[in-house]
Design an enzyme around this catalytic site. Structure first.
Site, PDB file in Angstrom:
ATOM      1  N   TRP A  96       0.781  -1.351   0.060  1.00  0.00           N
ATOM      2  CA  TRP A  96       0.066  -0.002  -0.134  1.00  0.00           C
ATOM      3  C   TRP A  96       0.914   1.357  -0.064  1.00  0.00           C
ATOM      4  O   TRP A  96       0.363   2.406   0.167  1.00  0.00           O
ATOM      5  CB  TRP A  96      -1.151   0.175   1.070  1.00  0.00           C
ATOM      6  CG  TRP A  96      -0.083  -0.185   2.585  1.00  0.00           C
ATOM      7  CD1 TRP A  96       0.410   1.017   3.239  1.00  0.00           C
ATOM      8  CD2 TRP A  96       0.194  -1.222   3.207  1.00  0.00           C
ATOM      9  NE1 TRP A  96       0.979   0.453   4.407  1.00  0.00           N
ATOM     10  CE2 TRP A  96       0.867  -0.944   4.507  1.00  0.00           C
ATOM     11  CE3 TRP A  96      -0.206  -2.744   2.905  1.00  0.00           C
ATOM     12  CZ2 TRP A  96       1.125  -2.053   5.463  1.00  0.00           C
ATOM     13  CZ3 TRP A  96       0.083  -3.626   3.876  1.00  0.00           C
ATOM     14  CH2 TRP A  96       0.749  -3.158   5.054  1.00  0.00           C
ATOM     15  N   TYR A 133      -8.087   9.192  13.996  1.00  0.00           N
ATOM     16  CA  TYR A 133      -6.851   8.468  13.444  1.00  0.00           C
ATOM     17  C   TYR A 133      -6.731   8.293  12.024  1.00  0.00           C
ATOM     18  O   TYR A 133      -5.767   8.577  11.350  1.00  0.00           O
ATOM     19  CB  TYR A 133      -6.238   7.374  14.183  1.00  0.00           C
ATOM     20  CG  TYR A 133      -5.153   6.620  13.509  1.00  0.00           C
ATOM     21  CD1 TYR A 133      -4.198   7.292  13.668  1.00  0.00           C
ATOM     22  CD2 TYR A 133      -5.631   5.484  12.756  1.00  0.00           C
ATOM     23  CE1 TYR A 133      -3.046   6.717  13.010  1.00  0.00           C
ATOM     24  CE2 TYR A 133      -4.698   4.994  11.725  1.00  0.00           C
ATOM     25  CZ  TYR A 133      -3.392   5.622  12.022  1.00  0.00           C
ATOM     26  OH  TYR A 133      -2.108   5.177  11.356  1.00  0.00           O
ATOM     27  N   ASP A 167      -0.895   6.109  15.813  1.00  0.00           N
ATOM     28  CA  ASP A 167      -1.374   4.789  16.159  1.00  0.00           C
ATOM     29  C   ASP A 167      -0.870   4.317  17.061  1.00  0.00           C
ATOM     30  O   ASP A 167      -0.179   4.951  17.807  1.00  0.00           O
ATOM     31  CB  ASP A 167      -1.335   4.146  14.567  1.00  0.00           C
ATOM     32  CG  ASP A 167       0.092   3.815  14.245  1.00  0.00           C
ATOM     33  OD1 ASP A 167       0.949   4.504  14.961  1.00  0.00           O
ATOM     34  OD2 ASP A 167       0.328   3.218  13.174  1.00  0.00           O
ATOM     35  N   GLU A 170      -5.426   2.070   5.292  1.00  0.00           N
ATOM     36  CA  GLU A 170      -5.540   2.578   6.718  1.00  0.00           C
ATOM     37  C   GLU A 170      -6.768   2.037   7.405  1.00  0.00           C
ATOM     38  O   GLU A 170      -6.745   1.720   8.690  1.00  0.00           O
ATOM     39  CB  GLU A 170      -5.701   4.179   6.758  1.00  0.00           C
ATOM     40  CG  GLU A 170      -4.335   4.745   6.543  1.00  0.00           C
ATOM     41  CD  GLU A 170      -3.267   4.067   7.411  1.00  0.00           C
ATOM     42  OE1 GLU A 170      -3.519   4.099   8.375  1.00  0.00           O
ATOM     43  OE2 GLU A 170      -2.127   4.202   7.100  1.00  0.00           O
TER      44      GLU A 170
END
Ligand code: SF4
Length: 346
Positions: free
Chosen positions: A18, A118, A136, A35
Protein backbone atom coordinates in the site's frame (compact mmCIF):
# COMPACT_ATOMS: atom_id res chain seq x y z
CA UNK A 1 14.59 15.24 14.66
CA UNK A 2 12.55 15.58 11.48
CA UNK A 3 15.67 15.57 9.28
CA UNK A 4 17.10 12.53 11.08
CA UNK A 5 13.80 10.68 10.77
CA UNK A 6 13.37 11.43 7.07
CA UNK A 7 16.97 10.49 6.21
CA UNK A 8 16.54 7.17 8.01
CA UNK A 9 13.16 6.56 6.34
CA UNK A 10 14.54 7.29 2.88
CA UNK A 11 17.34 4.78 3.46
CA UNK A 12 15.43 1.95 5.12
CA UNK A 13 11.72 2.15 4.29
CA UNK A 14 10.11 -1.16 3.44
CA UNK A 15 8.31 -1.67 0.14
CA UNK A 16 4.78 -2.42 1.34
CA UNK A 17 1.90 -3.13 -1.08
CA UNK A 18 0.00 0.00 0.00
CA UNK A 19 3.02 2.32 0.08
CA UNK A 20 3.84 4.47 -2.96
CA UNK A 21 7.44 4.19 -4.25
CA UNK A 22 9.79 7.08 -3.34
CA UNK A 23 8.94 10.25 -5.24
CA UNK A 24 5.52 8.99 -6.39
CA UNK A 25 2.32 10.59 -5.05
CA UNK A 26 0.20 7.91 -3.38
CA UNK A 27 -3.25 6.97 -4.71
CA UNK A 28 -5.58 8.45 -2.02
CA UNK A 29 -8.11 5.63 -2.44
CA UNK A 30 -5.42 2.99 -1.86
CA UNK A 31 -4.22 4.91 1.21
CA UNK A 32 -7.76 5.12 2.59
CA UNK A 33 -8.43 1.40 2.01
CA UNK A 34 -5.11 0.37 3.57
CA UNK A 35 -5.63 2.56 6.63
CA UNK A 36 -9.11 1.12 7.21
CA UNK A 37 -7.65 -2.39 6.89
CA UNK A 38 -4.74 -1.64 9.21
CA UNK A 39 -7.05 -0.34 11.96
CA UNK A 40 -7.56 -3.78 13.46
CA UNK A 41 -5.64 -6.24 11.30
CA UNK A 42 -1.93 -7.05 11.39
CA UNK A 43 0.28 -5.59 8.67
CA UNK A 44 1.27 -9.11 7.56
CA UNK A 45 -2.37 -10.05 6.91
CA UNK A 46 -3.13 -6.73 5.21
CA UNK A 47 -0.06 -7.24 2.98
CA UNK A 48 -1.63 -10.49 1.74
CA UNK A 49 -5.21 -9.25 1.31
CA UNK A 50 -4.77 -5.61 0.19
CA UNK A 51 -3.51 -6.23 -3.39
CA UNK A 52 -6.46 -8.50 -4.24
CA UNK A 53 -8.94 -6.08 -2.70
CA UNK A 54 -7.76 -2.98 -4.59
CA UNK A 55 -7.43 -5.01 -7.78
CA UNK A 56 -11.12 -5.92 -7.40
CA UNK A 57 -12.19 -2.42 -6.28
CA UNK A 58 -9.61 -0.05 -7.82
CA UNK A 59 -11.74 3.10 -7.31
CA UNK A 60 -14.48 4.33 -4.96
CA UNK A 61 -16.93 3.95 -7.87
CA UNK A 62 -15.98 0.29 -8.36
CA UNK A 63 -16.67 -0.47 -4.71
CA UNK A 64 -19.80 1.68 -4.50
CA UNK A 65 -21.23 -0.14 -7.53
CA UNK A 66 -20.72 -3.59 -5.98
CA UNK A 67 -23.14 -5.28 -3.61
CA UNK A 68 -22.40 -5.37 0.10
CA UNK A 69 -22.20 -9.16 -0.12
CA UNK A 70 -19.43 -8.92 -2.75
CA UNK A 71 -17.49 -6.55 -0.48
CA UNK A 72 -17.94 -8.81 2.54
CA UNK A 73 -16.67 -11.79 0.56
CA UNK A 74 -13.60 -9.81 -0.58
CA UNK A 75 -13.01 -8.71 3.03
CA UNK A 76 -12.70 -12.29 4.26
CA UNK A 77 -9.58 -12.94 6.28
CA UNK A 78 -9.37 -9.36 7.54
CA UNK A 79 -11.90 -9.66 10.40
CA UNK A 80 -13.97 -6.90 12.04
CA UNK A 81 -16.46 -6.84 9.18
CA UNK A 82 -18.12 -3.64 10.37
CA UNK A 83 -15.21 -1.90 8.59
CA UNK A 84 -16.20 -3.49 5.26
CA UNK A 85 -19.75 -2.17 5.68
CA UNK A 86 -18.40 1.29 6.54
CA UNK A 87 -16.04 1.22 3.56
CA UNK A 88 -18.97 0.37 1.28
CA UNK A 89 -20.96 3.29 2.73
CA UNK A 90 -17.85 5.51 2.46
CA UNK A 91 -17.40 4.68 -1.24
CA UNK A 92 -21.05 5.48 -1.91
CA UNK A 93 -20.65 8.83 -0.13
CA UNK A 94 -17.50 9.60 -2.18
CA UNK A 95 -19.42 8.94 -5.40
CA UNK A 96 -22.49 10.91 -4.28
CA UNK A 97 -20.76 13.93 -2.75
CA UNK A 98 -17.13 14.05 -3.89
CA UNK A 99 -17.29 13.11 -7.57
CA UNK A 100 -15.86 9.67 -6.81
CA UNK A 101 -12.66 11.10 -5.30
CA UNK A 102 -11.17 11.08 -1.80
CA UNK A 103 -11.35 14.65 -0.41
CA UNK A 104 -8.10 16.26 0.72
CA UNK A 105 -9.25 18.15 3.82
CA UNK A 106 -9.21 16.71 7.32
CA UNK A 107 -12.77 17.88 8.03
CA UNK A 108 -14.20 16.29 4.88
CA UNK A 109 -12.33 13.04 5.58
CA UNK A 110 -13.54 12.99 9.17
CA UNK A 111 -17.15 13.27 7.97
CA UNK A 112 -16.90 10.04 5.91
CA UNK A 113 -18.43 6.81 7.28
CA UNK A 114 -15.91 4.61 9.10
CA UNK A 115 -13.12 7.20 9.28
CA UNK A 116 -12.32 8.06 12.89
CA UNK A 117 -9.91 10.78 13.97
CA UNK A 118 -6.85 8.59 13.47
CA UNK A 119 -7.75 7.24 10.01
CA UNK A 120 -8.78 10.66 8.71
CA UNK A 121 -5.48 12.13 9.94
CA UNK A 122 -3.49 9.26 8.39
CA UNK A 123 -5.15 9.73 4.98
CA UNK A 124 -4.74 13.52 5.16
CA UNK A 125 -1.04 13.21 5.98
CA UNK A 126 -0.01 10.27 3.79
CA UNK A 127 -2.18 10.91 0.72
CA UNK A 128 -2.18 14.74 0.71
CA UNK A 129 0.79 15.82 2.86
CA UNK A 130 -1.48 17.77 5.21
CA UNK A 131 0.36 18.94 8.36
CA UNK A 132 -1.22 16.51 10.82
CA UNK A 133 0.32 13.70 12.82
CA UNK A 134 -1.76 10.50 13.05
CA UNK A 135 -1.03 8.66 16.29
CA UNK A 136 -1.50 4.90 15.97
CA UNK A 137 -0.20 2.33 18.45
CA UNK A 138 3.34 2.45 17.07
CA UNK A 139 3.52 6.24 17.04
CA UNK A 140 2.04 6.40 20.55
CA UNK A 141 4.78 4.14 21.89
CA UNK A 142 7.61 5.90 20.01
CA UNK A 143 6.27 9.30 21.06
CA UNK A 144 5.85 8.30 24.71
CA UNK A 145 9.49 7.21 24.76
CA UNK A 146 10.81 10.26 22.90
CA UNK A 147 8.93 12.52 25.30
CA UNK A 148 9.68 10.40 28.39
CA UNK A 149 5.98 9.98 29.30
CA UNK A 150 5.72 7.41 32.09
CA UNK A 151 1.98 6.97 31.60
CA UNK A 152 -0.02 3.78 31.00
CA UNK A 153 -0.17 2.86 27.30
CA UNK A 154 -3.90 3.60 27.08
CA UNK A 155 -3.36 7.22 28.19
CA UNK A 156 -0.44 8.39 26.04
CA UNK A 157 -2.11 9.20 22.70
CA UNK A 158 -3.34 12.71 23.51
CA UNK A 159 -0.08 13.92 25.10
CA UNK A 160 1.94 12.32 22.29
CA UNK A 161 -0.25 13.99 19.65
CA UNK A 162 0.31 17.35 21.35
CA UNK A 163 4.02 16.81 22.01
CA UNK A 164 4.91 15.63 18.48
CA UNK A 165 2.55 17.97 16.57
CA UNK A 166 5.39 20.36 15.60
CA UNK A 167 7.03 17.53 13.62
CA UNK A 168 4.15 17.67 11.12
CA UNK A 169 4.66 21.38 10.42
CA UNK A 170 7.56 21.24 7.99
CA UNK A 171 8.66 19.29 4.95
CA UNK A 172 6.97 16.01 3.95
CA UNK A 173 4.44 15.53 6.78
CA UNK A 174 3.19 12.30 5.19
CA UNK A 175 6.65 10.75 5.21
CA UNK A 176 7.26 12.00 8.76
CA UNK A 177 4.13 10.13 9.87
CA UNK A 178 5.16 6.98 8.00
CA UNK A 179 8.72 7.26 9.33
CA UNK A 180 7.43 7.26 12.92
CA UNK A 181 5.18 4.27 12.16
CA UNK A 182 8.11 2.48 10.53
CA UNK A 183 10.41 3.30 13.44
CA UNK A 184 7.88 1.75 15.82
CA UNK A 185 7.58 -1.38 13.66
CA UNK A 186 11.31 -1.93 13.03
CA UNK A 187 13.39 -0.25 15.74
CA UNK A 188 11.42 1.07 18.70
CA UNK A 189 9.59 -2.22 19.22
CA UNK A 190 7.36 -2.81 22.25
CA UNK A 191 9.57 -5.11 24.33
CA UNK A 192 13.00 -4.73 22.75
CA UNK A 193 13.74 -1.21 21.47
CA UNK A 194 17.03 -1.13 19.53
CA UNK A 195 18.20 2.21 20.89
CA UNK A 196 21.79 1.67 19.76
CA UNK A 197 20.78 1.85 16.08
CA UNK A 198 17.94 4.36 16.41
CA UNK A 199 18.15 7.47 14.20
CA UNK A 200 16.55 9.70 16.86
CA UNK A 201 18.37 8.40 19.92
CA UNK A 202 19.90 11.81 20.52
CA UNK A 203 16.40 13.28 21.01
CA UNK A 204 14.99 10.51 23.20
CA UNK A 205 14.31 11.10 26.88
CA UNK A 206 13.52 7.46 27.64
CA UNK A 207 16.82 6.27 26.13
CA UNK A 208 18.71 9.04 27.89
CA UNK A 209 17.38 7.92 31.27
CA UNK A 210 17.61 4.18 30.51
CA UNK A 211 13.83 3.71 30.80
CA UNK A 212 12.99 2.77 27.19
CA UNK A 213 11.66 -0.71 28.04
CA UNK A 214 9.48 0.63 30.86
CA UNK A 215 7.72 3.29 28.78
CA UNK A 216 4.83 3.34 28.27
CA UNK A 217 3.68 1.55 31.44
CA UNK A 218 1.66 -1.58 30.78
CA UNK A 219 -2.08 -1.09 31.27
CA UNK A 220 -3.65 -3.44 33.80
CA UNK A 221 -5.20 -6.39 32.00
CA UNK A 222 -8.94 -6.50 32.47
CA UNK A 223 -10.73 -9.83 32.55
CA UNK A 224 -13.05 -10.06 29.54
CA UNK A 225 -16.61 -11.35 29.94
CA UNK A 226 -17.26 -14.85 28.62
CA UNK A 227 -20.30 -15.93 26.61
CA UNK A 228 -21.17 -19.49 25.72
CA UNK A 229 -23.13 -21.16 22.95
CA UNK A 230 -23.54 -24.45 21.13
CA UNK A 231 -23.22 -24.53 17.32
CA UNK A 232 -25.01 -27.21 15.33
CA UNK A 233 -23.31 -28.89 12.38
CA UNK A 234 -26.05 -30.47 10.32
CA UNK A 235 -25.11 -32.32 7.15
CA UNK A 236 -27.18 -33.84 4.34
CA UNK A 237 -26.32 -37.13 2.66
CA UNK A 238 -24.95 -35.16 -0.37
CA UNK A 239 -22.47 -33.33 1.91
CA UNK A 240 -24.26 -29.94 2.04
CA UNK A 241 -24.12 -28.13 5.39
CA UNK A 242 -26.91 -26.12 7.02
CA UNK A 243 -26.16 -22.41 7.55
CA UNK A 244 -28.06 -19.28 8.49
CA UNK A 245 -27.33 -15.60 7.87
CA UNK A 246 -26.79 -13.22 10.78
CA UNK A 247 -29.08 -10.17 10.93
CA UNK A 248 -27.59 -6.99 9.42
CA UNK A 249 -27.61 -4.97 12.65
CA UNK A 250 -25.61 -7.30 14.94
CA UNK A 251 -21.97 -8.30 15.34
CA UNK A 252 -20.83 -10.06 12.11
CA UNK A 253 -24.02 -8.76 10.47
CA UNK A 254 -24.80 -10.28 7.06
CA UNK A 255 -22.22 -13.07 7.47
CA UNK A 256 -23.12 -16.74 7.44
CA UNK A 257 -22.83 -19.03 10.45
CA UNK A 258 -23.76 -22.44 11.73
CA UNK A 259 -27.09 -22.39 13.57
CA UNK A 260 -26.47 -22.02 17.31
CA UNK A 261 -28.12 -21.49 20.65
CA UNK A 262 -28.21 -17.81 21.82
CA UNK A 263 -24.84 -16.43 22.97
CA UNK A 264 -25.04 -16.00 26.74
CA UNK A 265 -24.49 -17.72 30.08
CA UNK A 266 -23.30 -21.30 30.38
CA UNK A 267 -26.23 -23.70 29.87
CA UNK A 268 -26.87 -27.41 30.25
CA UNK A 269 -26.73 -29.68 27.19
CA UNK A 270 -30.53 -29.97 27.13
CA UNK A 271 -30.94 -26.18 27.21
CA UNK A 272 -28.58 -25.86 24.22
CA UNK A 273 -30.29 -28.69 22.32
CA UNK A 274 -33.65 -26.93 22.72
CA UNK A 275 -32.31 -24.49 20.07
CA UNK A 276 -31.16 -27.17 17.61
CA UNK A 277 -32.32 -26.61 14.00
CA UNK A 278 -33.63 -30.19 13.65
CA UNK A 279 -34.86 -32.90 16.03
CA UNK A 280 -31.64 -34.93 16.01
CA UNK A 281 -30.18 -37.21 17.23
CA UNK A 282 -27.24 -34.88 18.09
CA UNK A 283 -23.72 -35.97 18.94
CA UNK A 284 -22.01 -33.41 21.23
CA UNK A 285 -18.28 -33.19 20.41
CA UNK A 286 -15.64 -33.00 23.16
CA UNK A 287 -13.96 -29.67 23.97
CA UNK A 288 -14.87 -26.17 22.84
CA UNK A 289 -13.67 -23.52 20.38
CA UNK A 290 -12.74 -20.14 21.87
CA UNK A 291 -12.98 -16.92 19.86
CA UNK A 292 -12.02 -13.48 21.14
CA UNK A 293 -14.11 -10.49 20.09
CA UNK A 294 -13.18 -6.96 21.17
CA UNK A 295 -15.31 -6.95 24.31
CA UNK A 296 -15.88 -10.60 25.14
CA UNK A 297 -14.74 -14.14 24.57
CA UNK A 298 -17.13 -16.65 22.98
CA UNK A 299 -16.82 -20.33 23.95
CA UNK A 300 -18.51 -22.61 21.46
CA UNK A 301 -19.37 -26.27 22.00
CA UNK A 302 -20.24 -28.26 18.89
CA UNK A 303 -22.87 -30.88 18.17
CA UNK A 304 -23.08 -32.92 14.99
CA UNK A 305 -26.17 -34.34 13.33
CA UNK A 306 -27.56 -35.47 9.98
CA UNK A 307 -30.85 -34.59 8.27
CA UNK A 308 -32.30 -34.09 4.81
CA UNK A 309 -34.58 -31.13 5.66
CA UNK A 310 -34.51 -28.30 8.18
CA UNK A 311 -37.30 -25.83 9.01
CA UNK A 312 -35.02 -22.77 8.62
CA UNK A 313 -31.62 -21.81 7.23
CA UNK A 314 -30.13 -22.84 3.89
CA UNK A 315 -27.85 -25.59 2.62
CA UNK A 316 -24.48 -24.95 1.02
CA UNK A 317 -21.99 -27.37 -0.47
CA UNK A 318 -18.52 -26.87 1.10
CA UNK A 319 -16.94 -26.11 -2.28
CA UNK A 320 -19.24 -23.06 -2.72
CA UNK A 321 -18.22 -21.46 0.59
CA UNK A 322 -15.61 -19.20 -1.01
CA UNK A 323 -18.47 -17.32 -2.71
CA UNK A 324 -20.23 -16.22 0.50
CA UNK A 325 -19.01 -14.11 3.45
CA UNK A 326 -17.72 -16.55 6.07
CA UNK A 327 -16.31 -14.94 9.24
CA UNK A 328 -13.28 -16.30 11.07
CA UNK A 329 -15.43 -17.74 13.84
CA UNK A 330 -17.38 -19.92 11.37
CA UNK A 331 -14.13 -20.93 9.65
CA UNK A 332 -12.69 -22.00 13.01
CA UNK A 333 -15.73 -24.11 13.80
CA UNK A 334 -15.72 -25.71 10.36
CA UNK A 335 -11.98 -26.39 10.66
CA UNK A 336 -12.62 -28.22 13.95
CA UNK A 337 -15.15 -30.31 12.02
CA UNK A 338 -12.68 -31.05 9.23
CA UNK A 339 -14.19 -28.63 6.66
CA UNK A 340 -11.68 -26.16 5.21
CA UNK A 341 -13.08 -22.98 3.60
CA UNK A 342 -10.78 -21.51 0.93
CA UNK A 343 -10.38 -17.73 0.76
CA UNK A 344 -11.55 -16.33 -2.52
CA UNK A 345 -8.69 -15.59 -4.86
CA UNK A 346 -6.14 -17.79 -3.10
FE1 SF4 B 1 12.75 4.15 20.85
FE2 SF4 B 1 15.21 3.81 21.82
FE3 SF4 B 1 14.78 5.22 19.59
FE4 SF4 B 1 14.05 6.19 21.94
S1 SF4 B 1 16.13 5.75 21.29
S2 SF4 B 1 12.85 6.23 20.05
S3 SF4 B 1 13.38 4.33 22.98
S4 SF4 B 1 14.41 3.00 19.88
Amino acid sequence: MRSALLAWYDATRRALPWRAPPGVRPDPWAVLVSEVMLQQTTAATVARRFPLFVQRFPTPAALAGSSLEEVLVAWQGLGYYRRARSLHACAQRLVAEHDGRVPDSLDALRALPGLGAYTAAAVAAIAFDRPVLPVDGNVARVGARLLGLALPADRVRAPVAAGLAPLAHGERPGDVAQALMELGALVCRPRAPSCSCCPVRGFCRAAESGRARDIPARPSRRAVPVRSTMAFFLRRADGAILFRRRPDDVLLGGMIELPSSPWGEERSLDEHLAHAPAPGPWEPLPGEVRHRFTHFELRVRLARGTAEVAPSGFWLAPETLSEVPVPTLTRKLLARLGVVVPHRGR
